[in-house]
Motif scaffolding. Structure first.
Motif, short mmCIF file in Angstrom:
data_model
loop_
_atom_site.label_atom_id
_atom_site.label_comp_id
_atom_site.label_asym_id
_atom_site.label_seq_id
_atom_site.Cartn_x
_atom_site.Cartn_y
_atom_site.Cartn_z
N SER A 141 -38.15 -31.30 -59.35
CA SER A 141 -36.88 -30.67 -59.00
C SER A 141 -35.80 -31.70 -58.73
CB SER A 141 -37.06 -29.75 -57.78
OG SER A 141 -37.24 -30.50 -56.59
N VAL A 142 -36.13 -32.78 -58.02
CA VAL A 142 -35.11 -33.76 -57.66
C VAL A 142 -34.88 -34.77 -58.77
CG1 VAL A 142 -36.65 -35.40 -56.47
CG2 VAL A 142 -34.27 -35.16 -55.73
N GLU B 196 -29.00 -28.50 -52.20
CA GLU B 196 -30.31 -27.85 -52.28
C GLU B 196 -31.40 -28.90 -52.06
OE1 GLU B 196 -29.55 -24.10 -55.18
OE2 GLU B 196 -29.19 -26.11 -55.98
N PHE B 197 -32.37 -28.54 -51.23
CA PHE B 197 -33.35 -29.49 -50.69
C PHE B 197 -34.74 -29.01 -51.08
CE2 PHE B 197 -33.80 -32.57 -47.01
CZ PHE B 197 -35.18 -32.65 -47.04
N GLY B 198 -35.41 -29.75 -51.97
CA GLY B 198 -36.74 -29.36 -52.44
C GLY B 198 -37.81 -29.61 -51.40
N LEU B 199 -38.67 -28.61 -51.20
CA LEU B 199 -39.72 -28.68 -50.19
C LEU B 199 -41.09 -28.52 -50.84
CD1 LEU B 199 -38.09 -26.36 -47.50
CD2 LEU B 199 -38.24 -28.86 -47.42
N PRO B 200 -42.05 -29.39 -50.49
CA PRO B 200 -43.40 -29.27 -51.05
C PRO B 200 -44.18 -28.14 -50.39
CG PRO B 200 -43.31 -31.07 -49.49
CD PRO B 200 -41.91 -30.54 -49.59
N PRO B 201 -45.29 -27.71 -50.99
CA PRO B 201 -46.00 -26.52 -50.51
C PRO B 201 -47.05 -26.80 -49.45
CG PRO B 201 -46.99 -27.24 -52.54
CD PRO B 201 -45.84 -28.18 -52.28
N HIS C 209 -32.35 -30.58 -60.29
CA HIS C 209 -32.31 -29.17 -59.92
C HIS C 209 -32.09 -29.00 -58.42
CE1 HIS C 209 -33.57 -28.34 -63.96
NE2 HIS C 209 -34.70 -28.98 -63.80
N THR C 210 -32.46 -30.02 -57.65
CA THR C 210 -32.11 -30.08 -56.23
C THR C 210 -31.49 -31.45 -55.98
OG1 THR C 210 -34.29 -30.94 -55.58
CG2 THR C 210 -33.98 -28.54 -55.54
#
Length: 342
Positions: A93-94, A46-51, A98-99
């Motif tokens: 998250s990372v 799972e790869f966290g992405l900023p908004p 969580h990612t």
């Protein structure tokens, strides 16, 4: 070090889709010696992405990268993007696992280094590892240079955005304007936090603000929008792995990212992923110190940005009631381009 967490709780910065990103807690049945990456990820990365763009745009841009990563490792069934609703949410998250991976903006990255995230690769675009902030106005305003912004309202992206927050405030302070920091408001101008680069440009185009600061990738081909200043070079985002990632896994992931083929990036603003260069982020760290950015002030900055967005949404006169704000521009249909950090 005794400190607060980034947002007090990881869930505060993650979308609902990340609620189940805790598979690592149960361990993996995959053989670690034969398939180290698969075992580390328990079959799914799972790869966290900023908004910095809408969820739909981000998923489209990263689809090729995710497929390339998934195809590169036995026992990795999928790589999935996890959108977040704030710049600090993605590092939360990372850092907390969580990612497994995340794309971190430059300022978020230098902060996250305190929590032992592992840099794997740097985003490159248009043959460069850096870009700039533009500060622009409309041709019909009386603003011709930075000094003319005194007493004006400037749209920016997010307090923790590099090109949409920190670097433009640093540029304004270089020219003698009091730009404030993460704990103080500017004295010489007002900031309207727009939530994304295209939203900052849009409220400028629509006449709701006097100027806007945004990444150079967002600048329109329009003579009505006039650039009055640009920042020092800003290094692009860093792709990082969570703190407990073994060295052999980090090496395999970094090699795979750097080898990403051009066709996997056709829909992405990123041209390639380059090897991590720590020297690129020294200037970012200097500006972070100047702006009072540290772990202790990060969650306060996010709260301030949230409050400003709520004020904008209820003010009928400023016309800035957009779909961006803290929700990561999920309903925004603006131009493509990404901060890729930003």
């Amino acid at each position: 070090m005794n400190r607060r967490t980034y947002l007090g709780a990881a869930a505060g910065g993650l979308t609902a889709g990340a609620a189940g990103c805790l598979d690592g807690l149960t361990g993996s049945d995959i053989d670690d010696d034969e398939h180290p990456v698969g075992a580390w990820a328990d079959g799914s990365i799972e790869f966290g992405l900023p908004p910095f763009q809408s969820q739909e745009e981000l998923e489209e841009q990263y689809a090729g990268t995710f497929e390339w990563l998934a195809d590169g490792f036995d026992e990795v069934d999928s790589v999935e993007g996890v959108p977040t609703t704030s710049y600090s949410g993605v590092v939360e998250s990372v850092v907390n696992g969580h990612t497994e991976l995340a794309n971190l903006s430059p300022f978020i990255f230098v902060l996250a280094q305190e929590d032992d995230v592992h840099p794997l690769a740097i985003n490159w675009s248009h043959g460069s590892d850096s870009y700039h902030t533009y500060i622009a106005t409309r041709a019909d305003t009386d603003v011709e240079e930075i000094a003319d912004l005194e007493g004006k309202t400037i749209a920016m992206v997010d307090p923790m955005s590099a090109s949409g927050g920190m670097f433009p405030r640093h540029r304004l302070s270089q020219e003698g304007l009091h730009a404030g920091d993460l704990e103080t408001d500017p004295e010489d101008f007002d900031i309207q936090w727009a939530g994304s680069h295209d939203a900052a440009l849009r409220v400028l185009e629509e006449g709701h603000v006097d100027a806007a600061a945004y990444g150079d990738f967002q600048h329109p081909d329009d003579d009505e929008i006039v650039k009055i200043a640009e920042s020092d070079p800003i290094p692009f985002d860093v792709i990082v792995a969570k703190p407990d990632t073994p060295e052999d896994v980090r090496e395999e992931l970094a090699d795979r990212l750097v080898a990403t083929p051009e066709e996997a990036l056709e829909d992405h603003r990123v041209d390639e992923y380059g090897e991590f260069d720590p020297d690129l982020y020294d200037h970012v760290r200097d500006i972070a110190e100047e702006m009072g950015v540290d772990i202790e002030t990060l969650d306060d900055a996010e709260d301030e940005g949230s409050d400003d967005d709520e004020d904008n949404e209820t003010d009928d006169d400023d016309g800035a009631e957009t779909d961006d704000g803290d929700e990561g521009s999920e309903n925004d249909d603006g131009d493509d381009g990404s901060e890729t950090d930003e």
